[in-house]
Each structure stands twice: as structure tokens, then as C-alpha cells.
Design a protein around this motif. Structure first.
Motif, mmCIF file in Angstrom:
data_model
loop_
_atom_site.group_PDB
_atom_site.id
_atom_site.type_symbol
_atom_site.label_atom_id
_atom_site.label_comp_id
_atom_site.label_asym_id
_atom_site.label_seq_id
_atom_site.Cartn_x
_atom_site.Cartn_y
_atom_site.Cartn_z
ATOM 1 N N UNK A 79 0.822 -1.203 0.000
ATOM 2 C CA UNK A 79 0.000 0.000 0.000
ATOM 3 C C UNK A 79 0.860 1.259 0.000
ATOM 4 N N UNK A 80 1.868 1.291 0.864
ATOM 5 C CA UNK A 80 2.718 2.480 0.944
ATOM 6 C C UNK A 80 3.478 2.685 -0.361
ATOM 7 N N UNK A 81 3.906 1.606 -0.999
ATOM 8 C CA UNK A 81 4.646 1.741 -2.242
ATOM 9 C C UNK A 81 3.730 2.075 -3.428
ATOM 10 N N UNK A 82 2.565 1.435 -3.509
ATOM 11 C CA UNK A 82 1.734 1.558 -4.692
ATOM 12 C C UNK A 82 0.704 2.664 -4.687
ATOM 13 N N UNK A 83 0.290 3.115 -3.519
ATOM 14 C CA UNK A 83 -0.776 4.117 -3.467
ATOM 15 C C UNK A 83 -0.401 5.430 -4.149
ATOM 16 N N UNK A 84 0.808 5.959 -3.988
ATOM 17 C CA UNK A 84 1.133 7.195 -4.724
ATOM 18 C C UNK A 84 1.106 7.015 -6.240
ATOM 19 N N UNK A 85 1.452 5.835 -6.708
ATOM 20 C CA UNK A 85 1.413 5.580 -8.150
ATOM 21 C C UNK A 85 -0.028 5.591 -8.640
ATOM 22 N N UNK A 86 -0.906 4.967 -7.876
ATOM 23 C CA UNK A 86 -2.313 4.880 -8.275
ATOM 24 C C UNK A 86 -2.980 6.251 -8.227
#
Length: 153
Positions: A79-86
Motif C-alpha cells: 500500500x505504501x509503495x503503490x498508493x502514490x502511483x495509483x
């Protein structure tokens, strides 16, 4: 401890089944790999990616220490890694939306010309001059192909 061993045994059995199935399938034909020169390097990580990966790993470890659940560590890390990308706005998405809106505008103009009673080919040719700039090259190519007597199908 027994649950960890059971999970490892289950993962091993699943991996074994996948490997047996992969061994039974015919090999996929792939083009020959070219050797990379020493000057060829991997693409660098995007700006801020190292910081985000580090923060994700730290947050995942912290979640594991606080809750005691390894699954929570995986979920928090992803979540911490992917949420900014999304959640990031993409310039390519905005460009695609602009092209779709231009196509919609040109289609409306085309339908207005078709109401007059001309054929589709004549309507496309007539709306070439007034089409939006984002799709002007495609519409011009379409008109040029129709004038060159390419089949419309």
C-alpha cells in the motif's frame, strides 16, 4: 511454529505443482536474446522511487512488529509503495482524454453534416477543415486515403 512450517510446506507443494505443469508444457518460442553491451544499463528508477521503497519497507516492518501479522506487513508495504502511483495524475491519461474529447467533438460535427443528406465519405471530407487539432493528422490521412480510392471497409 507449526503454522509457519505448515505454510512453508503448502507453498512448497504449490510451487512443485506449478513447476511440474511448466515442465510438461511445450517450450515457448522466444526470439534470441541479444547480448547487452557494457554501456547498456537498466533504466534508472523514477524520481522518489528509492525513498518510497524504503518508506514502504520500514512501514511494513513496523506493521509487523506492532500487529505480529506477517500479512499486515505485506499489505502495508504494498500500500505504501503503490498508493502514490495509483493516485498520481498521469500526463498520458490527460492526453488520452483530450484525444477522446476531440474525437467526440469531430463526431458531433460529422453527424451534423450527415443530417443535411450527404454521404459519409463526403461528410468526412467536408469536416476535415473543421476537425480539432488533436486528430487533424488522422482525419487528413483518412480523407487522403478516400480520395486515393482506397476501399472504405
Amino acid at each position: 511454529m507449526t503454522t509457519v512450517l505448515a505454510a512453508a510446506a503448502g507453498a512448497s507443494v504449490a510451487a512443485g505443482i506449478v513447476l511440474v505443469i511448466a515442465a510438461l508444457l511445450p517450450p515457448a518460442t522466444r526470439p534470441a536474446r541479444t547480448r547487452t553491451s557494457p554501456t547498456t544499463r537498466r533504466r534508472p528508477l523514477p524520481r522518489g522511487a528509492r525513498w518510497r521503497i524504503g518508506a514502504a519497507v520500514v512501514a511494513g516492518l513496523l506493521a509487523w512488529l506492532v500487529t505480529g501479522w506477517p500479512v499486515a506487513a505485506v499489505i502495508v508495504t504494498v500500500t505504501v509503495w503503490g498508493l502514490p502511483i495509483i493516485l498520481a495524475t498521469s500526463h498520458t491519461a490527460a492526453a488520452i482524454i483530450d484525444r477522446v474529447e476531440a474525437l467526440e467533438e469531430w463526431t458531433r460535427r460529422l453527424s451534423d453534416v450527415l443530417v443535411v443528406g450527404v454521404g459519409l465519405e463526403q461528410a468526412i471530407t467536408a469536416t476535415r477543415r473543421t476537425c480539432p487539432a488533436l486528430i487533424e493528422t488522422e482525419v487528413s490521412a483518412l480523407v487522403a486515403r478516400m480520395q486515393a480510392r482506397w476501399p472504405t471497409e
